[in-house]
Scaffold this motif. Structure first.
Motif, PDB file in Angstrom:
ATOM      1  N   ILE A   1       6.622  -2.184   7.160  1.00  0.00           N
ATOM      2  CA  ILE A   1       8.043  -2.212   6.455  1.00  0.00           C
ATOM      3  C   ILE A   1       8.029  -2.714   4.810  1.00  0.00           C
ATOM      4  O   ILE A   1       8.602  -1.778   4.243  1.00  0.00           O
ATOM      5  N   THR A   2       7.031  -3.406   5.036  1.00  0.00           N
ATOM      6  CA  THR A   2       7.143  -3.558   3.232  1.00  0.00           C
ATOM      7  C   THR A   2       5.760  -2.343   1.902  1.00  0.00           C
ATOM      8  O   THR A   2       6.946  -1.898   1.224  1.00  0.00           O
ATOM      9  N   ASN A   3       5.355  -1.914   3.321  1.00  0.00           N
ATOM     10  CA  ASN A   3       4.301  -0.407   2.299  1.00  0.00           C
ATOM     11  C   ASN A   3       5.769   0.551   2.649  1.00  0.00           C
ATOM     12  O   ASN A   3       5.900   1.894   1.471  1.00  0.00           O
ATOM     13  N   ILE A   4       6.633   1.308   3.134  1.00  0.00           N
ATOM     14  CA  ILE A   4       7.696   1.768   3.253  1.00  0.00           C
ATOM     15  C   ILE A   4       8.966   1.648   2.475  1.00  0.00           C
ATOM     16  O   ILE A   4       9.084   2.258   1.719  1.00  0.00           O
ATOM     17  N   SER A   5       8.894   0.236   2.837  1.00  0.00           N
ATOM     18  CA  SER A   5      10.358   0.128   2.013  1.00  0.00           C
ATOM     19  C   SER A   5       9.743   0.189  -0.064  1.00  0.00           C
ATOM     20  O   SER A   5       9.940   0.839  -0.854  1.00  0.00           O
ATOM     21  N   HIS A   6       8.205   0.045  -0.286  1.00  0.00           N
ATOM     22  CA  HIS A   6       7.953   0.430  -1.788  1.00  0.00           C
ATOM     23  C   HIS A   6       7.570   1.487  -2.291  1.00  0.00           C
ATOM     24  O   HIS A   6       7.813   2.344  -3.375  1.00  0.00           O
ATOM     25  N   PHE A   7       7.480   2.674  -0.986  1.00  0.00           N
ATOM     26  CA  PHE A   7       7.189   3.403  -1.140  1.00  0.00           C
ATOM     27  C   PHE A   7       7.762   4.434  -1.410  1.00  0.00           C
ATOM     28  O   PHE A   7       7.858   5.355  -2.097  1.00  0.00           O
TER      29      PHE A   7
ATOM     30  N   SER B   1      12.488  12.823   8.791  1.00  0.00           N
ATOM     31  CA  SER B   1      13.444  13.841   9.648  1.00  0.00           C
ATOM     32  C   SER B   1      14.439  13.810   9.345  1.00  0.00           C
ATOM     33  O   SER B   1      15.032  14.880   9.231  1.00  0.00           O
ATOM     34  N   CYS B   2      14.580  12.699   8.760  1.00  0.00           N
ATOM     35  CA  CYS B   2      16.650  12.485   8.425  1.00  0.00           C
ATOM     36  C   CYS B   2      16.715  12.168   7.785  1.00  0.00           C
ATOM     37  O   CYS B   2      17.630  12.326   6.685  1.00  0.00           O
ATOM     38  N   HIS B   3      15.829  11.411   6.994  1.00  0.00           N
ATOM     39  CA  HIS B   3      15.980  10.625   5.684  1.00  0.00           C
ATOM     40  C   HIS B   3      15.585  11.734   4.459  1.00  0.00           C
ATOM     41  O   HIS B   3      15.926  11.619   2.941  1.00  0.00           O
ATOM     42  N   GLY B   4      14.503  12.494   4.531  1.00  0.00           N
ATOM     43  CA  GLY B   4      14.425  13.712   3.977  1.00  0.00           C
ATOM     44  C   GLY B   4      13.232  13.297   3.292  1.00  0.00           C
ATOM     45  O   GLY B   4      12.822  12.218   3.138  1.00  0.00           O
TER      46      GLY B   4
ATOM     47  N   ASP C   1       0.987  -1.578   0.151  1.00  0.00           N
ATOM     48  CA  ASP C   1       0.044  -0.045   0.375  1.00  0.00           C
ATOM     49  C   ASP C   1       0.946   1.401  -0.401  1.00  0.00           C
ATOM     50  O   ASP C   1       1.508   1.542   1.392  1.00  0.00           O
ATOM     51  N   ILE C   2       0.855   1.994  -0.996  1.00  0.00           N
ATOM     52  CA  ILE C   2       2.312   2.836  -1.816  1.00  0.00           C
ATOM     53  C   ILE C   2       1.818   3.674  -0.692  1.00  0.00           C
ATOM     54  O   ILE C   2       2.725   4.851  -0.117  1.00  0.00           O
ATOM     55  N   THR C   3       0.378   4.681  -0.667  1.00  0.00           N
ATOM     56  CA  THR C   3       0.022   5.445   0.208  1.00  0.00           C
ATOM     57  C   THR C   3       0.633   5.656   1.427  1.00  0.00           C
ATOM     58  O   THR C   3       0.370   6.371   2.179  1.00  0.00           O
ATOM     59  N   ALA C   4      -0.174   4.284   2.017  1.00  0.00           N
ATOM     60  CA  ALA C   4       0.124   4.006   3.623  1.00  0.00           C
ATOM     61  C   ALA C   4       1.915   4.153   3.776  1.00  0.00           C
ATOM     62  O   ALA C   4       2.012   4.593   5.028  1.00  0.00           O
ATOM     63  N   GLY C   5       2.322   3.614   2.683  1.00  0.00           N
ATOM     64  CA  GLY C   5       3.913   3.356   3.098  1.00  0.00           C
ATOM     65  C   GLY C   5       4.159   5.154   3.222  1.00  0.00           C
ATOM     66  O   GLY C   5       5.259   5.963   3.547  1.00  0.00           O
ATOM     67  N   GLU C   6       3.797   5.981   2.248  1.00  0.00           N
ATOM     68  CA  GLU C   6       3.969   7.100   2.492  1.00  0.00           C
ATOM     69  C   GLU C   6       4.107   7.905   3.391  1.00  0.00           C
ATOM     70  O   GLU C   6       4.132   8.996   4.284  1.00  0.00           O
ATOM     71  N   LYS C   7       2.412   7.816   4.525  1.00  0.00           N
ATOM     72  CA  LYS C   7       1.817   8.867   5.215  1.00  0.00           C
ATOM     73  C   LYS C   7       3.253   8.001   6.608  1.00  0.00           C
ATOM     74  O   LYS C   7       4.083   8.600   7.250  1.00  0.00           O
ATOM     75  N   LEU C   8       3.423   6.463   6.338  1.00  0.00           N
ATOM     76  CA  LEU C   8       4.423   6.626   7.649  1.00  0.00           C
ATOM     77  C   LEU C   8       5.579   6.656   7.377  1.00  0.00           C
ATOM     78  O   LEU C   8       6.662   7.354   8.691  1.00  0.00           O
ATOM     79  N   TYR C   9       6.273   6.976   5.605  1.00  0.00           N
ATOM     80  CA  TYR C   9       7.730   7.754   5.685  1.00  0.00           C
ATOM     81  C   TYR C   9       7.379   8.701   6.530  1.00  0.00           C
ATOM     82  O   TYR C   9       8.728   9.571   7.326  1.00  0.00           O
ATOM     83  N   LYS C  10       6.634   9.624   6.225  1.00  0.00           N
ATOM     84  CA  LYS C  10       6.266  11.284   6.711  1.00  0.00           C
ATOM     85  C   LYS C  10       6.326  11.039   7.552  1.00  0.00           C
ATOM     86  O   LYS C  10       7.762  12.235   8.357  1.00  0.00           O
ATOM     87  N   LYS C  11       6.176  10.256   8.746  1.00  0.00           N
ATOM     88  CA  LYS C  11       5.692  10.062  10.191  1.00  0.00           C
ATOM     89  C   LYS C  11       7.816   9.775  11.242  1.00  0.00           C
ATOM     90  O   LYS C  11       7.361  10.189  11.819  1.00  0.00           O
ATOM     91  N   THR C  12       7.850   8.394  10.123  1.00  0.00           N
ATOM     92  CA  THR C  12       9.163   7.707  10.537  1.00  0.00           C
ATOM     93  C   THR C  12      10.784   8.958   9.861  1.00  0.00           C
ATOM     94  O   THR C  12      11.205   8.360  11.359  1.00  0.00           O
TER      95      THR C  12
END
Length: 106
Positions: free
Chosen positions: A95-101, A40-43, A26-37
């Protein structure tokens, strides 16, 4: 009994090859998690900030493996103390969602 190593290899091969991370993402869920988690460090585009590495050129399998290892508490690299607490909160699906995002970014 000589067939045991072959059976073990057949069971472990998909896990070791990263095939477990080929699940529907779920790319959308991955994007939300990426933005939250992660952002701030990886840009904002996963190109890295300061001493934090770029994630853009990594495969889904590599990213998922690293996050899983951090989540398990494995210590490697200088950023382990920063990554482990964040990764501990992630499920396999996260982890799957973030990695795919991350790999979907251009």
């Amino acid at each position: 009994m000589r067939y045991v190593p072959i059976i073990v290899a057949m069971i472990l091969a998909p896990a070791l090859s990263g095939a477990g991370w080929a699940a529907e993402a779920d790319i959308t869920a991955g994007e939300k998690l990426y933005k939250k988690t992660c952002r701030s460090c990886h840009g904002p585009t996963a190109k890295g900030l300061s001493s934090y590495p770029s994630l853009r050129d990594q495969s889904v399998e590599y990213l998922a493996d690293r996050l899983t290892r951090y989540r398990a508490g494995e210590k490697f690299g200088p950023n382990t103390p920063l990554m482990a607490p964040n990764a501990k909160k992630l499920s396999d699906e996260d982890i799957t969602n973030i990695s795919h995002f991350i790999t979907s970014l251009e």
